[in-house]
Design an enzyme around this catalytic site. Sequence first.
Site, mmCIF file in Angstrom:
data_model
loop_
_atom_site.group_PDB
_atom_site.id
_atom_site.type_symbol
_atom_site.label_atom_id
_atom_site.label_comp_id
_atom_site.label_asym_id
_atom_site.label_seq_id
_atom_site.Cartn_x
_atom_site.Cartn_y
_atom_site.Cartn_z
ATOM 1 N N ALA A 116 0.832 -1.208 0.000
ATOM 2 C CA ALA A 116 0.000 0.000 0.000
ATOM 3 C C ALA A 116 0.864 1.255 0.000
ATOM 4 C CB ALA A 116 -0.930 -0.003 1.213
ATOM 5 N N ASP A 117 1.927 1.242 0.788
ATOM 6 C CA ASP A 117 2.855 2.372 0.803
ATOM 7 C C ASP A 117 3.509 2.576 -0.562
ATOM 8 O OD1 ASP A 117 2.746 3.357 3.487
ATOM 9 O OD2 ASP A 117 3.883 1.623 4.153
ATOM 10 N N ILE A 118 3.961 1.478 -1.155
ATOM 11 C CA ILE A 118 4.639 1.574 -2.452
ATOM 12 C C ILE A 118 3.664 2.070 -3.525
ATOM 13 C CG2 ILE A 118 5.777 0.251 -4.268
ATOM 14 C CD1 ILE A 118 6.853 -1.591 -2.044
ATOM 15 N N GLY A 129 3.162 5.732 -2.999
ATOM 16 C CA GLY A 129 4.377 6.448 -3.355
ATOM 17 C C GLY A 129 4.569 6.568 -4.851
#
Length: 407
Positions: A178-180, A183
């Site tokens: 989810a972060d990637i 980002g």
Amino acid sequence: MIHGMRPLPRTGDPLPLDGITVVAVEQAVAAPFATRQLADLGARVIKVERVDGGDFARGYDTAARGLASHFVWCNRGKESLALDLKDPRGLAVVRRLVADADVFVQNLAHGAAARLGLDAATLCAAHPRLIAVDISGYGASGPYADKRAYDMLVQCEAGLVSVTGTPERPVKAGIPAADIAAGMYAFSGVLAALVRRGTTGRGGPVEVSMLEALAEWMGHPLHHAMHGGSAPARTGLGHAVIAPYDAYPTADGGRVLLSVQNDREWRRLAEQVLGRPELADDPAFATNPARVERRERTDELVAKALGLLDTDEALARLEAAGIACARLRDVTEVAEHPQLAARDRWREVESPVGPLRSLLPPITLPGGEEARMGAVPALGEHTGSLLRAAGMTDDEIAALRRDGVVA
């Protein structure tokens, strides 16, 4: 210099983001990963960190020779400015930097940026050419706007965990997906906004939420469920509607993954690898639906044949038969991957603990300068130089340090 590394060349066309300045009030993974991509492509990235420990990702672990692996991965090529945003003097420094910046990025908790006057709407109203990026967990509105949004939680909310794992047990992805996702959409959003500014002269807000980014990545299972009536089954390394498609053990303890995409490939597998040419025309196995219906027996046939071979031999036979295949590698083996070595993808990145091995970013611009891949900064390493560049005297900087406003 680490064996096999070479210094970065500085020839050819300039990096595409040379001359772009980014100010980032960021932490954890999503925003730092986005701004690291910008730094790799030539942007100057000023990373604003807390005076009391900085980006909390600095404390996740000590695996990178005493530094946190997440921080090393996401923060090379940046200048670290440690200051207290709750102090008006610290906030004034950030506002001064933003006034001269092209891009501002923040992923503070919901509402925190607005309270500081650092939300995209406020900043873009004051600076029409500024591109201001707000990265959040669930977006600025809606019933989940105030909800805490850590990567694992968003993986669950976006349905990724429901389709990952075995039939018996769902599992989260082994990387912060989810972060990637957030980002990378923030990174591409900045690039798109820079192109638009080049034609209109105006910047503007960019909004990215982790949930919406990962929900987009759920496209196949999501559309399968919405339009087909059911979600794809969890199948581990297998495939819900293709057989054989899985990882199979080899005689030397390795595992080889193969994928048979059509019945012509099944014929080649049966004749050249399994040593069972009769299976090519056997109605029980000749078509993919038949093999899926008899998945357990199909897998037994493949496993028996590959289990007599060591990994290298199994891969060689599959390749010779034109069957898509791969070695199941652990992360240590990836670090020594022959393809990455042959393509010269490893470099050194400087850091407070000395040079660290790092991969070149996957965006390659042939004929131009190589990705910048600057040093991983120590906390507050650039505070003094940035404050002096902003017009502060040494006495003023010393007073801010004495009062704990900067570090």
